[in-house]
Design a protein around this motif. Structure first.
Motif, PDB file in Angstrom:
ATOM      1  N   ARG A 217       0.836  -1.215   0.000  1.00 45.05           N
ATOM      2  CA  ARG A 217       0.000   0.000   0.000  1.00 45.05           C
ATOM      3  C   ARG A 217       0.859   1.248   0.000  1.00 45.05           C
ATOM      4  O   ARG A 217       0.560   2.228  -0.690  1.00 45.05           O
ATOM      5  CB  ARG A 217      -0.942   0.000   1.202  1.00 45.05           C
ATOM      6  N   GLU A 218       1.945   1.239   0.747  1.00 46.47           N
ATOM      7  CA  GLU A 218       2.845   2.387   0.785  1.00 46.47           C
ATOM      8  C   GLU A 218       3.507   2.606  -0.571  1.00 46.47           C
ATOM      9  O   GLU A 218       3.656   3.748  -1.019  1.00 46.47           O
ATOM     10  CB  GLU A 218       3.901   2.195   1.870  1.00 46.47           C
ATOM     11  N   GLN A 219       3.879   1.522  -1.246  1.00 49.85           N
ATOM     12  CA  GLN A 219       4.485   1.635  -2.565  1.00 49.85           C
ATOM     13  C   GLN A 219       3.475   2.168  -3.583  1.00 49.85           C
ATOM     14  O   GLN A 219       3.814   3.008  -4.422  1.00 49.85           O
ATOM     15  CB  GLN A 219       5.025   0.279  -3.030  1.00 49.85           C
ATOM     16  N   ILE A 220       2.249   1.700  -3.517  1.00 50.25           N
ATOM     17  CA  ILE A 220       1.200   2.186  -4.413  1.00 50.25           C
ATOM     18  C   ILE A 220       0.974   3.670  -4.192  1.00 50.25           C
ATOM     19  O   ILE A 220       0.884   4.453  -5.139  1.00 50.25           O
ATOM     20  CB  ILE A 220      -0.110   1.393  -4.205  1.00 50.25           C
TER      21      ILE A 220
ATOM     22  N   ARG B   5       3.897   5.667  -5.686  1.00 47.64           N
ATOM     23  CA  ARG B   5       3.822   5.747  -7.147  1.00 47.64           C
ATOM     24  C   ARG B   5       2.708   6.690  -7.583  1.00 47.64           C
ATOM     25  O   ARG B   5       2.862   7.431  -8.556  1.00 47.64           O
ATOM     26  CB  ARG B   5       3.594   4.350  -7.742  1.00 47.64           C
ATOM     27  N   GLN B   6       1.599   6.670  -6.856  1.00 48.88           N
ATOM     28  CA  GLN B   6       0.485   7.560  -7.182  1.00 48.88           C
ATOM     29  C   GLN B   6       0.905   9.021  -7.004  1.00 48.88           C
ATOM     30  O   GLN B   6       0.628   9.864  -7.860  1.00 48.88           O
ATOM     31  CB  GLN B   6      -0.716   7.244  -6.305  1.00 48.88           C
ATOM     32  N   MET B   7       1.576   9.347  -5.907  1.00 49.60           N
ATOM     33  CA  MET B   7       2.026  10.722  -5.662  1.00 49.60           C
ATOM     34  C   MET B   7       3.009  11.167  -6.742  1.00 49.60           C
ATOM     35  O   MET B   7       2.959  12.303  -7.209  1.00 49.60           O
ATOM     36  CB  MET B   7       2.656  10.836  -4.275  1.00 49.60           C
TER      37      MET B   7
ATOM     38  N   GLY C 113       3.112  10.088  -9.828  1.00 45.23           N
ATOM     39  CA  GLY C 113       2.325  10.279 -11.040  1.00 45.23           C
ATOM     40  C   GLY C 113       1.581  11.604 -11.028  1.00 45.23           C
ATOM     41  O   GLY C 113       1.514  12.305 -12.045  1.00 45.23           O
ATOM     42  N   ILE C 114       1.025  11.966  -9.906  1.00 42.09           N
ATOM     43  CA  ILE C 114       0.311  13.236  -9.774  1.00 42.09           C
ATOM     44  C   ILE C 114       1.275  14.405  -9.947  1.00 42.09           C
ATOM     45  O   ILE C 114       0.965  15.382 -10.628  1.00 42.09           O
ATOM     46  CB  ILE C 114      -0.426  13.307  -8.419  1.00 42.09           C
ATOM     47  N   GLN C 115       2.454  14.315  -9.371  1.00 43.40           N
ATOM     48  CA  GLN C 115       3.451  15.383  -9.515  1.00 43.40           C
ATOM     49  C   GLN C 115       3.866  15.554 -10.979  1.00 43.40           C
ATOM     50  O   GLN C 115       3.996  16.672 -11.462  1.00 43.40           O
ATOM     51  CB  GLN C 115       4.679  15.087  -8.650  1.00 43.40           C
ATOM     52  N   GLU C 116       4.063  14.449 -11.679  1.00 41.36           N
ATOM     53  CA  GLU C 116       4.429  14.520 -13.100  1.00 41.36           C
ATOM     54  C   GLU C 116       3.296  15.128 -13.922  1.00 41.36           C
ATOM     55  O   GLU C 116       3.526  15.925 -14.824  1.00 41.36           O
ATOM     56  CB  GLU C 116       4.777  13.127 -13.637  1.00 41.36           C
ATOM     57  N   ALA C 117       2.064  14.762 -13.614  1.00 42.12           N
ATOM     58  CA  ALA C 117       0.912  15.307 -14.334  1.00 42.12           C
ATOM     59  C   ALA C 117       0.800  16.807 -14.106  1.00 42.12           C
ATOM     60  O   ALA C 117       0.516  17.560 -15.047  1.00 42.12           O
ATOM     61  CB  ALA C 117      -0.367  14.599 -13.897  1.00 42.12           C
TER      62      ALA C 117
END
Length: 76
Positions: free
Chosen positions: A6-9, A12-14, A16-20
């Motif tokens: 869950r921490e890894q997910i 990765r989500q954070m 992805g949001i920063q890149e977007a």
């Protein structure tokens, strides 16, 4: 083990949001557009010619939306 996954997910989500955001992608609902007669109605409300409720009815928006717009435009 599940907690690590869950921490890894989440990580990765954070990322992805920063890149977007770097690419200019906006998140969330788009702000509601002001009706053409907003400033006219807001001035009437500021002069106490109409009530907040009457302003809401003229603009066909919610009470909270009209109040927020008034605050953003520095009326009273």
């Amino acid at each position: 083990m599940a907690q690590i996954e869950r921490e890894q997910i989440s990580q990765r989500q954070m990322e992805g949001i920063q890149e977007a955001k770097k690419k200019g992608i906006c998140y969330g609902r788009l702000p509601k557009q002001y009706p053409e007669n907003f400033l006219q109605v807001a001035r009437l409300w500021e002069q106490e010619s109409i009530s907040l409720r009457e302003g809401v009815e003229k603009l066909h928006v919610s009470h909270s939306t009209f109040s927020r717009w008034l605050t953003q435009h520095h009326f009273k």
